[in-house]
Write a protein that holds these residues in place. Structure first.
Motif, PDB file in Angstrom:
ATOM      1  N   ASP A   1     -45.049  23.111   9.189  1.00  0.00           N
ATOM      2  CA  ASP A   1     -44.022  21.496  10.299  1.00  0.00           C
ATOM      3  C   ASP A   1     -44.839  20.138   9.760  1.00  0.00           C
ATOM      4  O   ASP A   1     -45.979  19.472  10.021  1.00  0.00           O
ATOM      5  CB  ASP A   1     -44.932  22.057  12.307  1.00  0.00           C
ATOM      6  CG  ASP A   1     -44.152  21.221  13.275  1.00  0.00           C
ATOM      7  OD1 ASP A   1     -43.009  20.430  12.709  1.00  0.00           O
ATOM      8  OD2 ASP A   1     -44.559  20.488  13.722  1.00  0.00           O
ATOM      9  N   CYS A   2     -43.949  19.902   9.530  1.00  0.00           N
ATOM     10  CA  CYS A   2     -44.156  18.711   8.460  1.00  0.00           C
ATOM     11  C   CYS A   2     -43.811  16.973   9.802  1.00  0.00           C
ATOM     12  O   CYS A   2     -43.178  17.061  10.085  1.00  0.00           O
ATOM     13  CB  CYS A   2     -43.337  18.355   7.658  1.00  0.00           C
ATOM     14  SG  CYS A   2     -43.541  16.981   6.812  1.00  0.00           S
ATOM     15  N   GLU A   3     -45.560  16.904   9.730  1.00  0.00           N
ATOM     16  CA  GLU A   3     -45.372  15.320  10.380  1.00  0.00           C
ATOM     17  C   GLU A   3     -44.539  14.205   9.906  1.00  0.00           C
ATOM     18  O   GLU A   3     -44.339  13.227  11.440  1.00  0.00           O
ATOM     19  CB  GLU A   3     -46.707  14.787  10.665  1.00  0.00           C
ATOM     20  CG  GLU A   3     -47.151  14.833   9.304  1.00  0.00           C
ATOM     21  CD  GLU A   3     -48.987  14.576   9.661  1.00  0.00           C
ATOM     22  OE1 GLU A   3     -49.805  13.240   8.301  1.00  0.00           O
ATOM     23  OE2 GLU A   3     -49.175  15.015  10.741  1.00  0.00           O
ATOM     24  N   LYS A   4     -44.011  14.284   9.011  1.00  0.00           N
ATOM     25  CA  LYS A   4     -43.291  13.165   8.532  1.00  0.00           C
ATOM     26  C   LYS A   4     -41.737  13.039   8.744  1.00  0.00           C
ATOM     27  O   LYS A   4     -40.918  12.668   9.180  1.00  0.00           O
ATOM     28  CB  LYS A   4     -43.650  12.820   6.809  1.00  0.00           C
ATOM     29  CG  LYS A   4     -44.913  11.982   6.963  1.00  0.00           C
ATOM     30  CD  LYS A   4     -44.736  11.432   5.514  1.00  0.00           C
ATOM     31  CE  LYS A   4     -45.779  10.621   5.278  1.00  0.00           C
ATOM     32  NZ  LYS A   4     -46.078   9.560   3.865  1.00  0.00           N
ATOM     33  N   CYS A   5     -41.180  14.641   8.011  1.00  0.00           N
ATOM     34  CA  CYS A   5     -39.500  15.001   8.238  1.00  0.00           C
ATOM     35  C   CYS A   5     -39.289  15.275   9.419  1.00  0.00           C
ATOM     36  O   CYS A   5     -38.400  16.678   9.227  1.00  0.00           O
ATOM     37  CB  CYS A   5     -39.046  15.438   7.118  1.00  0.00           C
ATOM     38  SG  CYS A   5     -39.274  16.797   6.122  1.00  0.00           S
ATOM     39  N   HIS A   6     -40.502  16.484   9.947  1.00  0.00           N
ATOM     40  CA  HIS A   6     -40.699  18.064  10.990  1.00  0.00           C
ATOM     41  C   HIS A   6     -39.394  18.793   9.772  1.00  0.00           C
ATOM     42  O   HIS A   6     -38.672  19.303  10.319  1.00  0.00           O
ATOM     43  CB  HIS A   6     -38.622  17.613  11.931  1.00  0.00           C
ATOM     44  CG  HIS A   6     -40.124  15.832  12.571  1.00  0.00           C
ATOM     45  ND1 HIS A   6     -41.329  16.038  13.346  1.00  0.00           N
ATOM     46  CD2 HIS A   6     -39.638  14.553  12.551  1.00  0.00           C
ATOM     47  CE1 HIS A   6     -42.175  15.271  14.309  1.00  0.00           C
ATOM     48  NE2 HIS A   6     -41.017  14.508  13.912  1.00  0.00           N
ATOM     49  N   GLY A   7     -39.887  19.241   8.743  1.00  0.00           N
ATOM     50  CA  GLY A   7     -39.046  19.935   8.110  1.00  0.00           C
ATOM     51  C   GLY A   7     -39.478  21.344   8.436  1.00  0.00           C
ATOM     52  O   GLY A   7     -41.392  21.639   8.575  1.00  0.00           O
ATOM     53  N   LYS A   8     -39.825  22.387   8.698  1.00  0.00           N
ATOM     54  CA  LYS A   8     -39.584  23.571   8.162  1.00  0.00           C
ATOM     55  C   LYS A   8     -40.197  24.544   7.577  1.00  0.00           C
ATOM     56  O   LYS A   8     -40.869  25.716   7.741  1.00  0.00           O
ATOM     57  CB  LYS A   8     -38.582  24.270   9.183  1.00  0.00           C
ATOM     58  CG  LYS A   8     -38.475  23.793  10.353  1.00  0.00           C
ATOM     59  CD  LYS A   8     -39.735  24.270  12.110  1.00  0.00           C
ATOM     60  CE  LYS A   8     -39.448  23.117  13.133  1.00  0.00           C
ATOM     61  NZ  LYS A   8     -40.302  22.592  13.432  1.00  0.00           N
TER      62      LYS A   8
ATOM     63  N   LYS B   1     -47.565  21.621   1.446  1.00  0.00           N
ATOM     64  CA  LYS B   1     -46.933  20.517   1.391  1.00  0.00           C
ATOM     65  C   LYS B   1     -45.347  21.157   1.880  1.00  0.00           C
ATOM     66  O   LYS B   1     -44.595  21.989   1.513  1.00  0.00           O
ATOM     67  CB  LYS B   1     -46.575  20.362  -0.226  1.00  0.00           C
ATOM     68  CG  LYS B   1     -46.020  19.117  -1.330  1.00  0.00           C
ATOM     69  CD  LYS B   1     -46.320  18.700  -2.634  1.00  0.00           C
ATOM     70  CE  LYS B   1     -45.125  19.177  -3.333  1.00  0.00           C
ATOM     71  NZ  LYS B   1     -45.425  19.552  -4.745  1.00  0.00           N
ATOM     72  N   CYS B   2     -44.748  20.127   2.057  1.00  0.00           N
ATOM     73  CA  CYS B   2     -43.767  20.199   2.201  1.00  0.00           C
ATOM     74  C   CYS B   2     -42.489  19.875   1.249  1.00  0.00           C
ATOM     75  O   CYS B   2     -42.214  18.911   0.451  1.00  0.00           O
ATOM     76  CB  CYS B   2     -42.867  18.912   3.648  1.00  0.00           C
ATOM     77  SG  CYS B   2     -41.250  18.595   4.181  1.00  0.00           S
ATOM     78  N   ILE B   3     -41.863  21.049   1.489  1.00  0.00           N
ATOM     79  CA  ILE B   3     -41.093  20.732   0.535  1.00  0.00           C
ATOM     80  C   ILE B   3     -39.586  19.880   0.590  1.00  0.00           C
ATOM     81  O   ILE B   3     -38.769  19.552  -0.483  1.00  0.00           O
ATOM     82  CB  ILE B   3     -40.227  22.189  -0.344  1.00  0.00           C
ATOM     83  CG1 ILE B   3     -39.302  22.283   0.939  1.00  0.00           C
ATOM     84  CG2 ILE B   3     -41.538  23.081  -0.781  1.00  0.00           C
ATOM     85  CD1 ILE B   3     -38.709  23.898   1.049  1.00  0.00           C
ATOM     86  N   LYS B   4     -39.588  19.395   1.533  1.00  0.00           N
ATOM     87  CA  LYS B   4     -38.212  18.227   2.025  1.00  0.00           C
ATOM     88  C   LYS B   4     -38.825  17.180   1.642  1.00  0.00           C
ATOM     89  O   LYS B   4     -38.001  16.285   0.207  1.00  0.00           O
ATOM     90  CB  LYS B   4     -38.190  18.317   3.406  1.00  0.00           C
ATOM     91  CG  LYS B   4     -36.747  18.958   3.752  1.00  0.00           C
ATOM     92  CD  LYS B   4     -36.418  19.005   4.780  1.00  0.00           C
ATOM     93  CE  LYS B   4     -35.067  19.664   5.712  1.00  0.00           C
ATOM     94  NZ  LYS B   4     -34.806  19.385   6.622  1.00  0.00           N
ATOM     95  N   CYS B   5     -39.857  16.725   1.843  1.00  0.00           N
ATOM     96  CA  CYS B   5     -40.341  15.309   1.311  1.00  0.00           C
ATOM     97  C   CYS B   5     -41.568  15.538   0.589  1.00  0.00           C
ATOM     98  O   CYS B   5     -42.058  14.016   0.562  1.00  0.00           O
ATOM     99  CB  CYS B   5     -40.425  14.658   2.560  1.00  0.00           C
ATOM    100  SG  CYS B   5     -42.405  14.820   3.714  1.00  0.00           S
ATOM    101  N   ASN B   6     -41.709  16.122  -0.010  1.00  0.00           N
ATOM    102  CA  ASN B   6     -43.271  16.449  -0.704  1.00  0.00           C
ATOM    103  C   ASN B   6     -44.270  15.842   0.239  1.00  0.00           C
ATOM    104  O   ASN B   6     -45.512  15.419  -0.499  1.00  0.00           O
ATOM    105  CB  ASN B   6     -43.067  15.461  -2.213  1.00  0.00           C
ATOM    106  CG  ASN B   6     -42.470  16.604  -2.578  1.00  0.00           C
ATOM    107  OD1 ASN B   6     -42.200  17.397  -3.012  1.00  0.00           O
ATOM    108  ND2 ASN B   6     -41.286  15.853  -3.112  1.00  0.00           N
ATOM    109  N   HIS B   7     -44.937  15.821   1.264  1.00  0.00           N
ATOM    110  CA  HIS B   7     -45.394  15.316   2.272  1.00  0.00           C
ATOM    111  C   HIS B   7     -46.971  16.365   2.201  1.00  0.00           C
ATOM    112  O   HIS B   7     -46.304  17.095   2.172  1.00  0.00           O
ATOM    113  CB  HIS B   7     -45.392  14.881   3.580  1.00  0.00           C
ATOM    114  CG  HIS B   7     -46.558  14.555   4.771  1.00  0.00           C
ATOM    115  ND1 HIS B   7     -47.609  13.401   4.005  1.00  0.00           N
ATOM    116  CD2 HIS B   7     -47.339  15.479   5.567  1.00  0.00           C
ATOM    117  CE1 HIS B   7     -48.510  13.354   5.062  1.00  0.00           C
ATOM    118  NE2 HIS B   7     -48.253  14.700   6.362  1.00  0.00           N
ATOM    119  N   THR B   8     -47.706  15.318   1.512  1.00  0.00           N
ATOM    120  CA  THR B   8     -48.840  16.653   1.220  1.00  0.00           C
ATOM    121  C   THR B   8     -49.842  16.549   2.150  1.00  0.00           C
ATOM    122  O   THR B   8     -50.362  15.601   2.513  1.00  0.00           O
ATOM    123  CB  THR B   8     -49.309  16.818  -0.347  1.00  0.00           C
ATOM    124  OG1 THR B   8     -47.785  17.028  -0.777  1.00  0.00           O
ATOM    125  CG2 THR B   8     -50.574  17.665  -0.814  1.00  0.00           C
TER     126      THR B   8
END
Ligand code: ZN
Length: 71
Positions: A31-38, A59-66
Motif C-alpha cells: 500500500d504505497c503511501e505516495k501513489c497508493h499503488g498496490k 518499493k512501489c513498482i509504480k512510483c519507485n517509492h522505497t
C-alpha cells in the motif's frame, strides 16, 4: 612493493544495485503511501550485527517509492 591487485572475479556491487537485483525476485501486495499503488517488491537487508533483525525494504513498482520496515 606495489598495492595488491584487485581480484577481477570479486566484484563489489553497489548496495543499491544488489537491492535492485534482489527486489526483482518477488512481487507482493503493498500500500504505497505516495501513489497508493498496490503492487511492489521487497527485499531484506541483514545488518552487520547478528543481534539485530534483518531490515525489510519495500518499493512501489509504480512510483519507485522505497521505504523500510523494522519488524
Ligand atoms: Zn507508489
Amino acid at each position: 612493493m606495489g598495492e595488491p591487485e584487485e581480484d577481477p572475479d570479486f566484484i563489489v556491487y553497489d548496495e543499491d544495485d544488489m537491492n535492485e537485483a534482489n527486489a526483482l525476485k518477488s512481487t507482493i501486495k503493498i500500500d504505497c503511501e505516495k501513489c497508493h499503488g498496490k503492487e511492489g517488491v521487497w527485499w531484506s537487508f541483514q545488518t552487520r550485527s547478528a543481534d539485530e533483525p534483518e531490515t525489510r525494504f519495500y518499493k512501489c513498482i509504480k512510483c519507485n517509492h522505497t521505504w523500510r520496515d523494522y519488524t
